[in-house]
Motif scaffolding. Sequence first.
Motif, short mmCIF file in Angstrom:
data_model
loop_
_atom_site.label_atom_id
_atom_site.label_comp_id
_atom_site.label_asym_id
_atom_site.label_seq_id
_atom_site.Cartn_x
_atom_site.Cartn_y
_atom_site.Cartn_z
N GLY A 65 -85.87 -87.63 34.69
CA GLY A 65 -84.97 -87.37 33.57
C GLY A 65 -83.54 -87.23 34.04
O GLY A 65 -83.26 -86.84 35.19
N GLN A 66 -82.61 -87.51 33.15
CA GLN A 66 -81.19 -87.44 33.49
C GLN A 66 -80.73 -86.00 33.74
O GLN A 66 -79.65 -85.78 34.29
CB GLN A 66 -80.37 -88.06 32.36
N SER A 67 -81.55 -85.04 33.35
CA SER A 67 -81.20 -83.64 33.61
C SER A 67 -81.51 -83.23 35.05
O SER A 67 -81.30 -82.08 35.42
CB SER A 67 -81.96 -82.73 32.64
N GLY A 68 -82.03 -84.18 35.84
CA GLY A 68 -82.33 -83.88 37.23
C GLY A 68 -83.73 -83.36 37.46
O GLY A 68 -83.99 -82.72 38.48
N THR A 69 -84.64 -83.67 36.53
CA THR A 69 -86.02 -83.19 36.64
C THR A 69 -86.96 -84.37 36.89
O THR A 69 -86.86 -85.41 36.22
CB THR A 69 -86.44 -82.47 35.35
N ILE A 70 -87.86 -84.19 37.85
CA ILE A 70 -88.93 -85.17 38.04
C ILE A 70 -90.00 -84.87 36.99
O ILE A 70 -90.76 -83.91 37.09
CB ILE A 70 -89.53 -85.07 39.46
N LEU A 71 -90.01 -85.69 35.94
CA LEU A 71 -90.92 -85.44 34.82
C LEU A 71 -92.36 -85.73 35.21
O LEU A 71 -93.27 -84.99 34.82
CB LEU A 71 -90.51 -86.31 33.63
N ASP A 72 -92.57 -86.77 36.00
CA ASP A 72 -93.94 -87.13 36.39
C ASP A 72 -93.88 -87.96 37.67
O ASP A 72 -93.22 -89.00 37.70
CB ASP A 72 -94.63 -87.91 35.27
N LEU A 73 -94.57 -87.50 38.69
CA LEU A 73 -94.67 -88.25 39.94
C LEU A 73 -96.13 -88.31 40.33
O LEU A 73 -96.81 -87.28 40.40
CB LEU A 73 -93.84 -87.59 41.05
N GLN A 74 -96.62 -89.53 40.56
CA GLN A 74 -98.00 -89.73 40.99
C GLN A 74 -98.01 -90.56 42.26
O GLN A 74 -97.43 -91.64 42.31
CB GLN A 74 -98.81 -90.42 39.89
#
Length: 233
Positions: free
Chosen positions: A96-105
């Motif tokens: 996300g542009q907010s600097g959050t890894i929303l989902d990593l697999q």
Amino acid sequence: MGREAGAHHQAAPGHGEMEAAHEQEHGHRKRRVPRIWERQRRKSTGLVWAMVILCTLLAIGVIVAGATVFAVYLLYKPKMPYLLVSDARLERLEYGQSGTILDLQLALTIQAENTNSKTDATFSGVNLVVGFHGADVALLRAGTFSVARRSAVPLRYQVVSVGRQLSPDGMQYMDGALRAGVVPLDLFGKARTTWKVGIFASLQFWTRISCRFLFNYPGNGTAMPIDCRSKSP
């Protein structure tokens, strides 16, 4: 006067006897002193020989122990068990542009290798971390397990990380990586290895791993070839 002279003349032999007795006693002392020195010298010589024998026995013991260790080494030729990453694939990454890894697999296969030909090995305390630019993305652990001689045990991890917030530097680093199409992920950690050499000797070492994988993403998610294996001190 004559009697006095006679009396004086009779006293003279008594004085001579005293001098003779004194000289005789002095002679006995002279004879006793060498005997004392002789006993002390014999005692010192005995201590010296005892120390020589003790040092000789210690030297023989050290030589025998060294020869035994060398013979065991030649017989068993021990090698350090280690961890080896055999496969790594970045299957999904939503950022996300907010600097959050929303989902990593991430699919990761790590081989616990034991190349010893005469002894089994045990791995314990496996504690690994997947990181991105100094931020811990996921923790990977495993319980105690054994690896037979000349074999390997695969550790397959299906890593899922959700909602990891990056630092400002991490955000810039991720933006640049996605634009370049190459996402770096770090793998580091350690495990304890134990194996036997001979009947009595048991060796135990920490093996440590530290690698950086470069994934083609966006793309097929494969990692660029790298020899990632742990090392023991």
